[in-house]
Design an enzyme around this catalytic site. Structure first.
Site, PDB file in Angstrom:
ATOM      1  N   GLN A  15       5.533  -5.136   7.208  1.00 46.05           N
ATOM      2  CA  GLN A  15       5.073  -6.228   6.343  1.00 46.05           C
ATOM      3  C   GLN A  15       5.934  -6.363   5.089  1.00 46.05           C
ATOM      4  O   GLN A  15       5.577  -7.097   4.173  1.00 46.05           O
ATOM      5  CB  GLN A  15       3.609  -5.991   5.942  1.00 46.05           C
ATOM      6  CG  GLN A  15       2.688  -5.848   7.143  1.00 46.05           C
ATOM      7  CD  GLN A  15       1.230  -5.662   6.764  1.00 46.05           C
ATOM      8  OE1 GLN A  15       0.361  -6.328   7.306  1.00 46.05           O
ATOM      9  NE2 GLN A  15       0.938  -4.763   5.838  1.00 46.05           N
ATOM     10  N   ASN A  61       2.418  -9.874   4.761  1.00 43.49           N
ATOM     11  CA  ASN A  61       1.807  -8.698   4.139  1.00 43.49           C
ATOM     12  C   ASN A  61       0.298  -8.897   4.025  1.00 43.49           C
ATOM     13  O   ASN A  61      -0.179  -9.657   3.187  1.00 43.49           O
ATOM     14  CB  ASN A  61       2.409  -8.449   2.762  1.00 43.49           C
ATOM     15  CG  ASN A  61       1.790  -7.224   2.099  1.00 43.49           C
ATOM     16  OD1 ASN A  61       1.188  -6.376   2.759  1.00 43.49           O
ATOM     17  ND2 ASN A  61       1.941  -7.127   0.790  1.00 43.49           N
ATOM     18  N   ASP A  76     -11.147   1.858   6.168  1.00 39.27           N
ATOM     19  CA  ASP A  76     -11.438   2.964   7.080  1.00 39.27           C
ATOM     20  C   ASP A  76     -12.909   3.362   7.030  1.00 39.27           C
ATOM     21  O   ASP A  76     -13.558   3.562   8.069  1.00 39.27           O
ATOM     22  CB  ASP A  76     -10.540   4.170   6.784  1.00 39.27           C
ATOM     23  CG  ASP A  76     -10.430   4.508   5.305  1.00 39.27           C
ATOM     24  OD1 ASP A  76     -11.272   4.055   4.500  1.00 39.27           O
ATOM     25  OD2 ASP A  76      -9.480   5.238   4.936  1.00 39.27           O
TER      26      ASP A  76
END
Length: 646
Positions: free
Chosen positions: A225, A254, A398
């Site tokens: 990216q 990105n 996450d």
């Protein structure tokens, strides 16, 4: 993406870097028929880099020993133990999460000496499972079949070696193997990279150099990216040739870590013939132990039910330190990275516990709440059931994904001995633009996966505001306020994957001088020789009383020190609040930040924070409902396809 031409020659790197060409040269993921026993982990005796201590792989207890990557030689009267971080087989985790009840230890042996398989229990007490003497061996095969039992609450297995006087022993190709499943899951590694071309290339070389051992690895996706691209490096063409059609190099906008890692899930899901596939996330800037791929994929292949398998993080600047054994998040307090009870935390793996005097070994089996994406394996069954990650840009992606998966019956297992080295977190300053994403995304995650007690959430945020204002961190205060305001905007704030928010928060923070780092000898407007260290007093016993006193002094414009330098580890609110100007060491230890008391800004930001948090208290549950309604669309394949401009 890198591949091969019809003639079998490596394709030029530049011919394979356009994401639009993916469909022409793509791995089709299908399960494999196993070829013999499955390697669960290798017995290695040296690390992937000279900066890594060999004692993490085996410990020389006595005598002269020569340790190499795949083997070890003991001179007469020597002893070597595999009771180390990488040497141990995590039997407790295999007993709890898989149906495997026997592991075979295989080794190729020359010379004379003793091999012994030993085990620990939940208290770390060792016991010998089986020992065997060899004499006059010449590349002889030695095998131990060991039961995986008596480990439910904790404990591990390892291999010890010993020679007597006059004996010399060489042990090579140690493998811990298990009976394979009927079919082997295909696995794709996904590396997200952004202007860390050299780091990323180094890890591609590490994978290429160990490719023969990584037989469960079908593909490697690199989602680049950045503007400083990996394929611009001289060594890229060679590593592309070495990896052949396993490497798929993609350039894309990105979209942060969330966008980079999700690309691997997106590609595997679009090119799989089976739902029994794995995607292994890996940071671009880690020091990789390639055996991590072996250990995590084997564990996933034999898990009784699909689970997210997390690798552990070791601190790169201190390679003998384990960051955390397993972690969870206190959602309503917006606090990630909390060590699970009994977990090692910033632990010296070559040292002992200060309280017990026992070696730092993770004996107790731990249940993780989530695992960082420095190394984390996600089965495709999870993606099929819950969708893709949230377009968070980065931070908390996450944790949100693991908590969402757990709600659907997919827990996270952080596997001991599956480790990579990553830059130490405590060497990164909290007062950075990415703190916006940490705050905003933590609130969204709490809204999605907790009761979202707004009294607790608002009290937590107000405590941070007070500490930041007392510490003269006005840019950080504005960062927090902006994060809350954008949460209250609702799901539309995630429409572009975070690109506009990143640009806006950087522009906002640029207005605050204390967010900039300076060389200590070139602090604007302050002579270097005038800055002397003023150390902090111990943590106050009566913190609330001191808090009130510091607030009153700030409101009245009172201070004890006109100017002083403050070490990073002493930059507590109760100390920095005593200064008109504090020159605080940056957490990176590469410079300083100048915090100056600004009464007008303090009042302005304080009032705005109170107003914003009152809004959150009143509107929070209605906004929470908006995020829950939007979750299926935000995490859909169609949304990510739009963000990737495909």
């Amino acid at each position: 993406m890198a591949g091969k031409t019809a003639a079998g020659q490596p394709a030029p790197a530049e011919a394979k870097t356009n994401g639009a060409q993916l469909a022409q040269d793509q791995t089709t993921f299908a399960e494999h028929v196993p070829q013999g026993r499955l390697t669960a982990q290798r017995g290695l005796y040296a690390g992937p880099s000279p900066i890594v201590s060999k004692d993490l792989y085996s410990e020389v207890l006595e005598g002269v020993v020569n340790r190499g990557r795949d083997g070890v030689t003991l001179e007469p009267s020597a002893r070597v133990s595999g009771n180390t971080y990488f040497g141990r087989f995590p039997a407790s985790y295999w007993q709890r999460w898989t149906k495997v009840r026997q592991v075979r230890v295989e080794a190729v042996v020359s010379g004379a000496g003793q091999l012994a398989v030993r085990a620990s229990d939940v208290e770390g007490e060792p016991r010998t499972i089986e020992a065997r003497e060899v004499e006059g061996a010449d590349q002889a095969s030695v095998e131990f079949d060991v039961k995986i039992d008596k480990f439910y609450d904790g404990g591990a297995l390892w291999l010890d070696l010993e020679t007597q006087a006059g004996q010399r022993l060489t042990v090579e190709r140690v493998r811990w193997t298990v009976e394979p499943p009927e079919k082997i899951r295909p696995t794709a590694v996904t590396i997200c990279t952004m202007n860390r071309a050299d780091d990323c290339l180094k890890n591609l070389r590490a994978l290429a150099g160990d490719l023969q051992s990584l037989d469960t690895l079908d593909a490697i996706y690199v989602a680049d990216q950045g503007t400083d691209r990996v394929d611009s490096r001289d060594g890229f063409a060679q590593v592309a040739a070495d990896l052949g059609d396993k490497l798929h190099y993609i350039t894309q906008p990105n979209l942060g870590g969330a966008g980079g890692f999700t690309r691997g899930l997106y590609e595997v899901a679009g090119h799989t013939e089976t739902e029994h596939a794995n995607v292994l996330f890996m940071d671009d800037d880690v020091l990789l132990e390639p055996d991590l791929v072996v250990r995590m994929t084997a564990f996933s292949n034999l898990a009784a039910n699909p689970v997210i398998v997390g690798g552990q993080m070791l601190n790169l600047l201190h390679p003998h330190q384990l960051h955390v054994g397993a972690e969870y998040a206190r959602l309503e307090k917006l606090e990630p990275g909390v060590p699970v009870e009994h977990s090692l935390h910033t632990a010296d793996l070559l040292g002992v516990d200060e309280e017990t005097g026992e070696p730092n070994r993770q004996e107790k089996r731990l249940d993780a709440g989530y695992n960082g994406w420095w190394s984390c394996l996600i089965p495709y069954e999870v993606v099929k059931a819950i969708g893709y990650p949230m377009p968070f840009f980065f931070q908390w992606d996450d944790a949100e994904y693991s908590y969402r998966a757990r709600a659907h019956g997919f827990p996270t297992v952080t596997l001991p001995g599956a480790g990579v080295w990553h830059a130490d977190f405590h060497w990164k300053d909290w007062d950075e633009w990415h703190r916006y994403f940490n705050l905003r995304n933590s609130i969204i995650t709490a809204a999605l996966h907790s009761d979202f007690n707004l009294n607790v959430v608002c009290r937590t945020l107000m405590a941070q505001v007070v500490r930041y204002l007392l510490g003269m961190q006005y840019g950080l205060t504005h960062t927090l306020i902006k994060a809350v305001e954008d949460f209250l905007e609702g799901p539309s704030i995630l429409e572009d994957g975070g690109v506009a928010a990143m640009q806006e928060i950087r522009a906002i923070r640029a207005q605050y001088p204390e967010t900039k780092r300076h060389d200590a000898t070139e602090v604007p407007g302050i002579a270097s020789n005038d800055i002397g260290i003023i150390n902090a007093a111990p943590r106050p016993a009566l913190q609330r009383l001191i808090l009130v006193k510091r607030i009153v002094d700030r409101l009245r414009g009172r201070s004890r020190f006109a100017l002083g330098a403050v070490p990073n580890d002493e930059a507590h609110w109760w100390h920095v609040a005593l200064f008109d100007t504090a020159v605080v060491t940056d957490a990176s230890q590469e410079g300083v930040r100048v915090r100056k008391y600004d009464r007008e800004r303090m009042f302005e930001l304080g009032k705005r924070a109170v107003k914003t948090l009152n809004r959150l208290r009143k509107e929070g549950h209605a906004v929470q409902a908006q995020y829950k309604r939007a979750l299926p669309q935000l995490t859909s394949r169609e949304n990510w396809k739009r963000l990737y401009r495909l």
